[in-house]
Motif scaffolding. Structure first.
Motif, PDB file in Angstrom:
ATOM      1  N   TYR A   1       0.847  -1.197   0.000  1.00 14.85           N
ATOM      2  CA  TYR A   1       0.000   0.000   0.000  1.00 14.85           C
ATOM      3  C   TYR A   1       0.877   1.240   0.000  1.00 14.85           C
ATOM      4  O   TYR A   1       1.754   1.405   0.850  1.00 14.85           O
ATOM      5  CB  TYR A   1      -0.911  -0.001   1.228  1.00 14.85           C
ATOM      6  CG  TYR A   1      -1.731   1.247   1.361  1.00 14.85           C
ATOM      7  CD1 TYR A   1      -2.775   1.517   0.481  1.00 14.85           C
ATOM      8  CD2 TYR A   1      -1.458   2.177   2.360  1.00 14.85           C
ATOM      9  CE1 TYR A   1      -3.533   2.654   0.598  1.00 14.85           C
ATOM     10  CE2 TYR A   1      -2.209   3.324   2.484  1.00 14.85           C
ATOM     11  CZ  TYR A   1      -3.248   3.558   1.602  1.00 14.85           C
ATOM     12  OH  TYR A   1      -3.998   4.707   1.709  1.00 14.85           O
ATOM     13  N   LYS A   2       0.680   2.106  -0.965  1.00 17.17           N
ATOM     14  CA  LYS A   2       1.450   3.338  -1.056  1.00 17.17           C
ATOM     15  C   LYS A   2       0.618   4.469  -0.459  1.00 17.17           C
ATOM     16  O   LYS A   2      -0.485   4.736  -0.917  1.00 17.17           O
ATOM     17  CB  LYS A   2       1.798   3.641  -2.515  1.00 17.17           C
ATOM     18  CG  LYS A   2       2.767   4.765  -2.661  1.00 17.17           C
ATOM     19  CD  LYS A   2       3.280   4.861  -4.059  1.00 17.17           C
ATOM     20  CE  LYS A   2       4.329   5.939  -4.134  1.00 17.17           C
ATOM     21  NZ  LYS A   2       4.917   6.036  -5.431  1.00 17.17           N
ATOM     22  N   ARG A   3       1.146   5.076   0.581  1.00 20.98           N
ATOM     23  CA  ARG A   3       0.429   6.144   1.265  1.00 20.98           C
ATOM     24  C   ARG A   3       0.452   7.418   0.418  1.00 20.98           C
ATOM     25  O   ARG A   3       1.482   7.753  -0.161  1.00 20.98           O
ATOM     26  CB  ARG A   3       1.048   6.395   2.621  1.00 20.98           C
ATOM     27  CG  ARG A   3       0.826   5.237   3.557  1.00 20.98           C
ATOM     28  CD  ARG A   3       1.510   5.484   4.883  1.00 20.98           C
ATOM     29  NE  ARG A   3       1.185   4.428   5.821  1.00 20.98           N
ATOM     30  CZ  ARG A   3       1.808   3.265   5.870  1.00 20.98           C
ATOM     31  NH1 ARG A   3       2.768   2.997   5.043  1.00 20.98           N
ATOM     32  NH2 ARG A   3       1.455   2.353   6.751  1.00 20.98           N
ATOM     33  N   PRO A   4      -0.670   8.136   0.379  1.00 19.57           N
ATOM     34  CA  PRO A   4      -0.704   9.358  -0.431  1.00 19.57           C
ATOM     35  C   PRO A   4       0.140  10.467   0.190  1.00 19.57           C
ATOM     36  O   PRO A   4       0.223  10.593   1.406  1.00 19.57           O
ATOM     37  CB  PRO A   4      -2.181   9.726  -0.441  1.00 19.57           C
ATOM     38  CG  PRO A   4      -2.741   9.111   0.791  1.00 19.57           C
ATOM     39  CD  PRO A   4      -1.945   7.868   1.023  1.00 19.57           C
ATOM     40  N   ARG A   5       0.766  11.247  -0.659  1.00 19.43           N
ATOM     41  CA  ARG A   5       1.527  12.423  -0.235  1.00 19.43           C
ATOM     42  C   ARG A   5       0.708  13.640  -0.619  1.00 19.43           C
ATOM     43  O   ARG A   5       0.211  13.733  -1.735  1.00 19.43           O
ATOM     44  CB  ARG A   5       2.892  12.462  -0.910  1.00 19.43           C
ATOM     45  CG  ARG A   5       3.793  11.340  -0.451  1.00 19.43           C
ATOM     46  CD  ARG A   5       5.096  11.330  -1.230  1.00 19.43           C
ATOM     47  NE  ARG A   5       5.953  10.290  -0.721  1.00 19.43           N
ATOM     48  CZ  ARG A   5       7.102  10.525  -0.103  1.00 19.43           C
ATOM     49  NH1 ARG A   5       7.540  11.743   0.032  1.00 19.43           N
ATOM     50  NH2 ARG A   5       7.822   9.532   0.357  1.00 19.43           N
ATOM     51  N   ARG A   6       0.590  14.563   0.314  1.00 16.46           N
ATOM     52  CA  ARG A   6      -0.204  15.766   0.092  1.00 16.46           C
ATOM     53  C   ARG A   6       0.704  16.985   0.117  1.00 16.46           C
ATOM     54  O   ARG A   6       1.434  17.197   1.073  1.00 16.46           O
ATOM     55  CB  ARG A   6      -1.269  15.899   1.183  1.00 16.46           C
ATOM     56  CG  ARG A   6      -2.180  14.700   1.305  1.00 16.46           C
ATOM     57  CD  ARG A   6      -3.081  14.793   2.534  1.00 16.46           C
ATOM     58  NE  ARG A   6      -2.410  15.084   3.798  1.00 16.46           N
ATOM     59  CZ  ARG A   6      -1.880  14.190   4.610  1.00 16.46           C
ATOM     60  NH1 ARG A   6      -1.897  12.910   4.280  1.00 16.46           N
ATOM     61  NH2 ARG A   6      -1.324  14.529   5.748  1.00 16.46           N
TER      62      ARG A   6
ATOM     63  N   MET B   1       3.286  16.216   2.955  1.00 19.07           N
ATOM     64  CA  MET B   1       3.009  15.530   4.221  1.00 19.07           C
ATOM     65  C   MET B   1       2.544  14.125   3.899  1.00 19.07           C
ATOM     66  O   MET B   1       1.826  13.905   2.922  1.00 19.07           O
ATOM     67  CB  MET B   1       1.910  16.251   5.003  1.00 19.07           C
ATOM     68  CG  MET B   1       2.291  17.605   5.539  1.00 19.07           C
ATOM     69  SD  MET B   1       3.390  17.562   6.944  1.00 19.07           S
ATOM     70  CE  MET B   1       2.411  16.747   8.171  1.00 19.07           C
ATOM     71  N   PHE B   2       2.979  13.170   4.715  1.00 16.56           N
ATOM     72  CA  PHE B   2       2.530  11.793   4.558  1.00 16.56           C
ATOM     73  C   PHE B   2       2.735  11.058   5.869  1.00 16.56           C
ATOM     74  O   PHE B   2       3.388  11.558   6.787  1.00 16.56           O
ATOM     75  CB  PHE B   2       3.260  11.085   3.411  1.00 16.56           C
ATOM     76  CG  PHE B   2       4.752  10.964   3.617  1.00 16.56           C
ATOM     77  CD1 PHE B   2       5.295   9.817   4.162  1.00 16.56           C
ATOM     78  CD2 PHE B   2       5.619  11.990   3.249  1.00 16.56           C
ATOM     79  CE1 PHE B   2       6.662   9.688   4.347  1.00 16.56           C
ATOM     80  CE2 PHE B   2       6.973  11.879   3.432  1.00 16.56           C
ATOM     81  CZ  PHE B   2       7.510  10.724   3.976  1.00 16.56           C
TER      82      PHE B   2
ATOM     83  N   ARG C   1       6.890  15.459   7.337  1.00 17.49           N
ATOM     84  CA  ARG C   1       6.916  16.498   6.311  1.00 17.49           C
ATOM     85  C   ARG C   1       8.262  16.392   5.598  1.00 17.49           C
ATOM     86  O   ARG C   1       9.297  16.116   6.212  1.00 17.49           O
ATOM     87  CB  ARG C   1       6.698  17.890   6.873  1.00 17.49           C
ATOM     88  CG  ARG C   1       7.803  18.427   7.726  1.00 17.49           C
ATOM     89  CD  ARG C   1       7.500  19.848   8.135  1.00 17.49           C
ATOM     90  NE  ARG C   1       8.491  20.330   9.082  1.00 17.49           N
ATOM     91  CZ  ARG C   1       8.615  21.578   9.448  1.00 17.49           C
ATOM     92  NH1 ARG C   1       7.800  22.481   8.975  1.00 17.49           N
ATOM     93  NH2 ARG C   1       9.544  21.934  10.302  1.00 17.49           N
ATOM     94  N   GLU C   2       8.214  16.567   4.287  1.00 17.63           N
ATOM     95  CA  GLU C   2       9.411  16.385   3.483  1.00 17.63           C
ATOM     96  C   GLU C   2       9.425  17.431   2.373  1.00 17.63           C
ATOM     97  O   GLU C   2       8.398  17.703   1.761  1.00 17.63           O
ATOM     98  CB  GLU C   2       9.411  14.983   2.887  1.00 17.63           C
ATOM     99  CG  GLU C   2      10.642  14.652   2.074  1.00 17.63           C
ATOM    100  CD  GLU C   2      10.600  13.213   1.588  1.00 17.63           C
ATOM    101  OE1 GLU C   2      11.605  12.528   1.773  1.00 17.63           O
ATOM    102  OE2 GLU C   2       9.578  12.810   1.012  1.00 17.63           O
TER     103      GLU C   2
ATOM    104  N   GLY D   1      15.150  17.743   0.029  1.00 13.10           N
ATOM    105  CA  GLY D   1      15.190  16.467   0.729  1.00 13.10           C
ATOM    106  C   GLY D   1      15.055  16.568   2.237  1.00 13.10           C
ATOM    107  O   GLY D   1      15.220  15.575   2.937  1.00 13.10           O
ATOM    108  N   PHE D   2      14.776  17.759   2.765  1.00  9.95           N
ATOM    109  CA  PHE D   2      14.568  17.918   4.207  1.00  9.95           C
ATOM    110  C   PHE D   2      13.467  16.971   4.659  1.00  9.95           C
ATOM    111  O   PHE D   2      12.437  16.840   4.017  1.00  9.95           O
ATOM    112  CB  PHE D   2      14.188  19.374   4.528  1.00  9.95           C
ATOM    113  CG  PHE D   2      13.814  19.596   5.964  1.00  9.95           C
ATOM    114  CD1 PHE D   2      14.789  19.689   6.932  1.00  9.95           C
ATOM    115  CD2 PHE D   2      12.481  19.724   6.331  1.00  9.95           C
ATOM    116  CE1 PHE D   2      14.448  19.897   8.260  1.00  9.95           C
ATOM    117  CE2 PHE D   2      12.137  19.932   7.650  1.00  9.95           C
ATOM    118  CZ  PHE D   2      13.115  20.022   8.614  1.00  9.95           C
TER     119      PHE D   2
END
Length: 95
Positions: free
Chosen positions: A6-11, A29-30, A39-40, A45-46
């Motif tokens: 399952y790939k979690r959605p990134r918002r 955010m994911f 948060r990324e 790449g933070f």
């Protein structure tokens, strides 16, 4: 047939500025595999979890300002009526 993980959605979070590279609208955010909110920044790449952010916020001390100087206790004396000088009821007989 192999099962896809399952790939979690990134918002993308609108208006957020990356604390490392100062780029706006590049932060996603994911939720990671451990269940932590992350948060990324896609530009530099933070990478920071909510727990890391909370620990940093707690470690920061309140800044000393003119309003709340360091070492002084701010006392609240409760509610008091406001007295405006020169703005009272006028007696019509004094005119």
């Amino acid at each position: 047939m192999t099962e896809q993980p399952y790939k979690r959605p990134r918002r993308f979070i609108a208006g957020v500025v990356c604390p490392k590279c100062n780029e706006m609208d590049k932060t996603v955010m994911f939720t990671n595999d451990e269940g932590d909110e992350v948060r990324e920044c896609v530009a530099c790449g933070f990478h920071q979890t909510y727990a890391q952010h909370a620990a940093e916020e707690q470690a920061q001390q309140e800044l000393a300002t003119r309003v709340t100087p360091a070492g002084k206790t701010v006392l609240d004396e409760g509610e008091q009526p406001l007295k405006i000088i020169g703005f009272g009821t006028v007696d019509p007989k004094q005119k």
